[in-house]
Motif scaffolding. Structure first.
Motif, PDB file in Angstrom:
ATOM      1  N   GLY A 115       0.789  -1.214   0.000  1.00  0.00           N
ATOM      2  CA  GLY A 115       0.000   0.000   0.000  1.00  0.00           C
ATOM      3  C   GLY A 115       0.823   1.266   0.000  1.00  0.00           C
ATOM      4  O   GLY A 115       0.300   2.346  -0.314  1.00  0.00           O
ATOM      5  N   ARG A 116       2.102   1.158   0.344  1.00  0.00           N
ATOM      6  CA  ARG A 116       2.967   2.340   0.374  1.00  0.00           C
ATOM      7  C   ARG A 116       3.801   2.501  -0.893  1.00  0.00           C
ATOM      8  O   ARG A 116       4.507   3.489  -1.042  1.00  0.00           O
ATOM      9  N   VAL A 117       3.730   1.526  -1.785  1.00  0.00           N
ATOM     10  CA  VAL A 117       4.554   1.569  -3.002  1.00  0.00           C
ATOM     11  C   VAL A 117       3.891   2.455  -4.052  1.00  0.00           C
ATOM     12  O   VAL A 117       2.705   2.280  -4.361  1.00  0.00           O
ATOM     13  N   GLU A 118       4.636   3.381  -4.592  1.00  0.00           N
ATOM     14  CA  GLU A 118       4.108   4.263  -5.631  1.00  0.00           C
ATOM     15  C   GLU A 118       3.757   3.444  -6.869  1.00  0.00           C
ATOM     16  O   GLU A 118       4.504   2.556  -7.281  1.00  0.00           O
ATOM     17  N   GLY A 119       2.599   3.722  -7.433  1.00  0.00           N
ATOM     18  CA  GLY A 119       2.171   3.027  -8.640  1.00  0.00           C
ATOM     19  C   GLY A 119       1.377   1.772  -8.380  1.00  0.00           C
ATOM     20  O   GLY A 119       1.013   1.064  -9.324  1.00  0.00           O
ATOM     21  N   ILE A 120       1.092   1.467  -7.101  1.00  0.00           N
ATOM     22  CA  ILE A 120       0.290   0.295  -6.739  1.00  0.00           C
ATOM     23  C   ILE A 120      -0.882   0.762  -5.891  1.00  0.00           C
ATOM     24  O   ILE A 120      -0.716   1.594  -4.990  1.00  0.00           O
ATOM     25  N   ARG A 121      -2.062   0.222  -6.156  1.00  0.00           N
ATOM     26  CA  ARG A 121      -3.275   0.675  -5.470  1.00  0.00           C
ATOM     27  C   ARG A 121      -4.090  -0.527  -4.977  1.00  0.00           C
ATOM     28  O   ARG A 121      -4.165  -1.556  -5.645  1.00  0.00           O
ATOM     29  N   ARG A 122      -4.667  -0.368  -3.793  1.00  0.00           N
ATOM     30  CA  ARG A 122      -5.569  -1.407  -3.271  1.00  0.00           C
ATOM     31  C   ARG A 122      -6.903  -1.321  -3.986  1.00  0.00           C
ATOM     32  O   ARG A 122      -7.468  -0.232  -4.151  1.00  0.00           O
ATOM     33  N   LEU A 123      -7.416  -2.469  -4.411  1.00  0.00           N
ATOM     34  CA  LEU A 123      -8.680  -2.502  -5.135  1.00  0.00           C
ATOM     35  C   LEU A 123      -9.861  -2.361  -4.173  1.00  0.00           C
ATOM     36  O   LEU A 123      -9.852  -2.924  -3.070  1.00  0.00           O
ATOM     37  N   ALA A 124     -10.864  -1.619  -4.605  1.00  0.00           N
ATOM     38  CA  ALA A 124     -12.079  -1.437  -3.808  1.00  0.00           C
ATOM     39  C   ALA A 124     -13.062  -2.550  -4.143  1.00  0.00           C
ATOM     40  O   ALA A 124     -13.767  -2.495  -5.150  1.00  0.00           O
ATOM     41  N   LEU A 125     -13.109  -3.580  -3.315  1.00  0.00           N
ATOM     42  CA  LEU A 125     -13.950  -4.747  -3.579  1.00  0.00           C
ATOM     43  C   LEU A 125     -15.391  -4.495  -3.142  1.00  0.00           C
ATOM     44  O   LEU A 125     -15.634  -3.813  -2.142  1.00  0.00           O
ATOM     45  N   GLU A 126     -16.314  -5.105  -3.856  1.00  0.00           N
ATOM     46  CA  GLU A 126     -17.732  -4.940  -3.529  1.00  0.00           C
ATOM     47  C   GLU A 126     -18.093  -5.606  -2.215  1.00  0.00           C
ATOM     48  O   GLU A 126     -19.018  -5.194  -1.527  1.00  0.00           O
ATOM     49  N   THR A 127     -17.357  -6.640  -1.847  1.00  0.00           N
ATOM     50  CA  THR A 127     -17.588  -7.370  -0.601  1.00  0.00           C
ATOM     51  C   THR A 127     -16.243  -7.681   0.043  1.00  0.00           C
ATOM     52  O   THR A 127     -15.331  -8.140  -0.654  1.00  0.00           O
ATOM     53  N   PRO A 128     -16.079  -7.454   1.334  1.00  0.00           N
ATOM     54  CA  PRO A 128     -14.796  -7.782   1.982  1.00  0.00           C
ATOM     55  C   PRO A 128     -14.501  -9.275   1.911  1.00  0.00           C
ATOM     56  O   PRO A 128     -15.412 -10.109   1.956  1.00  0.00           O
ATOM     57  N   LEU A 129     -13.239  -9.608   1.821  1.00  0.00           N
ATOM     58  CA  LEU A 129     -12.805 -11.005   1.842  1.00  0.00           C
ATOM     59  C   LEU A 129     -12.601 -11.461   3.290  1.00  0.00           C
ATOM     60  O   LEU A 129     -12.404 -10.634   4.186  1.00  0.00           O
ATOM     61  N   PRO A 130     -12.669 -12.772   3.547  1.00  0.00           N
ATOM     62  CA  PRO A 130     -12.403 -13.258   4.913  1.00  0.00           C
ATOM     63  C   PRO A 130     -11.021 -12.827   5.391  1.00  0.00           C
ATOM     64  O   PRO A 130     -10.050 -12.855   4.638  1.00  0.00           O
ATOM     65  N   ALA A 131     -10.950 -12.420   6.629  1.00  0.00           N
ATOM     66  CA  ALA A 131      -9.672 -12.007   7.205  1.00  0.00           C
ATOM     67  C   ALA A 131      -8.853 -13.225   7.594  1.00  0.00           C
ATOM     68  O   ALA A 131      -9.399 -14.298   7.886  1.00  0.00           O
ATOM     69  N   ILE A 132      -7.547 -13.066   7.589  1.00  0.00           N
ATOM     70  CA  ILE A 132      -6.645 -14.128   8.022  1.00  0.00           C
ATOM     71  C   ILE A 132      -6.483 -14.025   9.534  1.00  0.00           C
ATOM     72  O   ILE A 132      -6.092 -12.980  10.057  1.00  0.00           O
ATOM     73  N   GLU A 133      -6.779 -15.092  10.246  1.00  0.00           N
ATOM     74  CA  GLU A 133      -6.629 -15.110  11.698  1.00  0.00           C
ATOM     75  C   GLU A 133      -5.230 -15.559  12.092  1.00  0.00           C
ATOM     76  O   GLU A 133      -4.627 -16.406  11.436  1.00  0.00           O
ATOM     77  N   ILE A 134      -4.717 -14.955  13.148  1.00  0.00           N
ATOM     78  CA  ILE A 134      -3.496 -15.445  13.791  1.00  0.00           C
ATOM     79  C   ILE A 134      -3.941 -16.103  15.091  1.00  0.00           C
ATOM     80  O   ILE A 134      -4.571 -15.472  15.949  1.00  0.00           O
ATOM     81  N   ARG A 135      -3.643 -17.389  15.228  1.00  0.00           N
ATOM     82  CA  ARG A 135      -4.100 -18.168  16.372  1.00  0.00           C
ATOM     83  C   ARG A 135      -2.907 -18.738  17.127  1.00  0.00           C
ATOM     84  O   ARG A 135      -1.830 -18.947  16.555  1.00  0.00           O
ATOM     85  N   GLN A 136      -3.131 -18.998  18.412  1.00  0.00           N
ATOM     86  CA  GLN A 136      -2.087 -19.552  19.274  1.00  0.00           C
ATOM     87  C   GLN A 136      -2.496 -20.939  19.759  1.00  0.00           C
ATOM     88  O   GLN A 136      -3.651 -21.150  20.167  1.00  0.00           O
ATOM     89  N   ALA A 137      -1.562 -21.879  19.724  1.00  0.00           N
ATOM     90  CA  ALA A 137      -1.775 -23.214  20.277  1.00  0.00           C
ATOM     91  C   ALA A 137      -0.555 -23.585  21.113  1.00  0.00           C
ATOM     92  O   ALA A 137       0.555 -23.120  20.842  1.00  0.00           O
TER      93      ALA A 137
END
Length: 305
Positions: A263-285
């Motif tokens: 997101g900080r790189v010049e010339g690259i843009r985050r796409l505006a999606l119609e629906t959010p994608l599932p988030a990646i969880e960080i879990r502890q075991a």
């Protein structure tokens, strides 16, 4: 698994030994810019800084020292390096654990996750002088965590998941959104809203097939309703990915520190999606015998404070 390239690790080791980027470049017979590019790519992969003032004295950061120690233990099976100097822990830390025997607790985690709580680990070691924390930076997904815990190779595991695995009791740590990126001149980047069907019809850029980050990203895409096609480019070289994005060759899925860097790189843009994608969880075991080892339970709980 998502491993840095051997070249990046070699340059990291040489930088740590040389103490300056100019000396490292001279020892390797390459340009200073080439050394800086590979170190930056490695830091992007890991999700944290390895050196303070790369173009100056190039001192290892606290995380850099811990990473050097972990890579030595994992890749060369050599003796532990000297422990890193640490800042004084907060006054509200618990007192040192009882007992005089020095107990080693092995924490398995993806490198970016280690970067998330490196200060907490240092503070815990400082407050508990009878505990030495070692790292295994090869754990990424639930299957790897399950195997390493079951075989007793690690005591605590952090891993990427989409909910709790049915055969690995774990607790939720935090989530990182999955975002899609494209070059700023790409047709999808020009739209106010992008549908999943448009995503499926456009070429995808991806990391190598065996890369765990790609596996969890594609699982999230499919669970969200996007079926990725055959990638136009497969590479673990992030600079190659970013170059292809800026050239408009496709879109790329990323989360965590990698997404923040994109997101900080010049010339690259985050796409505006119609629906959010599932988030990646960080879990502890924790290992099946964690209750028998106070140091393991104490560290596992402390990382949630």
């Amino acid at each position: 698994m998502a491993k840095p390239s051997l070249r990046q690790l070699d340059i990291f080791a040489q930088m740590a030994a040389a103490g300056s980027i100019a000396r490292c470049a001279g020892d390797l017979g390459i340009g200073v810019e080439e050394v800086a590019r590979d170190i930056t790519a490695l830091e992007m992969r890991l999700g944290y800084k390895l050196f303070d003032d790369l173009h100056g004295t190039a001192r290892l950061t606290q995380a850099g020292r811990k990473t050097a120690q972990a890579m030595t233990l994992l890749e060369q099976d050599s003796s532990e390096q000297a422990p890193a100097a640490k800042e004084s822990p907060p006054e509200n830390l618990r007192p040192p654990l009882a007992g005089t025997a020095r107990r080693s607790v092995t924490l398995g985690a993806p490198p970016p996750v280690f970067g998330h709580f490196q200060e907490a680990l240092a503070a815990f070691e400082e407050a508990n002088e009878d505990v030495a924390i070692t790292l295994d930076l090869h754990i990424l997904l639930a299957a790897q965590a399950r195997e390493a815990l079951g075989e007793g190779k690690i005591d605590i595991a952090y891993f990427y998941a989409l909910g709790e695995p049915p055969d690995l009791p774990s607790r939720y740590g935090w989530s990182e959104p999955l975002s899609l990126y494209a070059g700023s001149t790409h047709p999808l980047a020009q739209q106010d809203m992008v549908s999943f069907r448009e995503i499926e019809a456009a070429p995808m850029l991806a990391m190598e097939p065996r890369n765990g980050l790609r596996q969890i990203s594609e699982d999230a895409l499919q669970r969200g309703g996007i079926t990725p096609g055959m990638p136009a480019l497969e590479s673990d070289n992030l600079f190659e990915i970013m170059t292809a994005l800026r050239q408009g060759l496709g879109w790329f899925a990323a989360f965590g520190p990698m997404a923040r860097d994109m997101g900080r790189v010049e010339g690259i843009r985050r796409l505006a999606l119609e629906t959010p994608l599932p988030a990646i969880e960080i879990r502890q075991a924790v290992g099946p015998r964690a209750a028998e080892t106070p140091a393991v339970e104490a560290l596992a709980d402390y990382l949630f404070l």
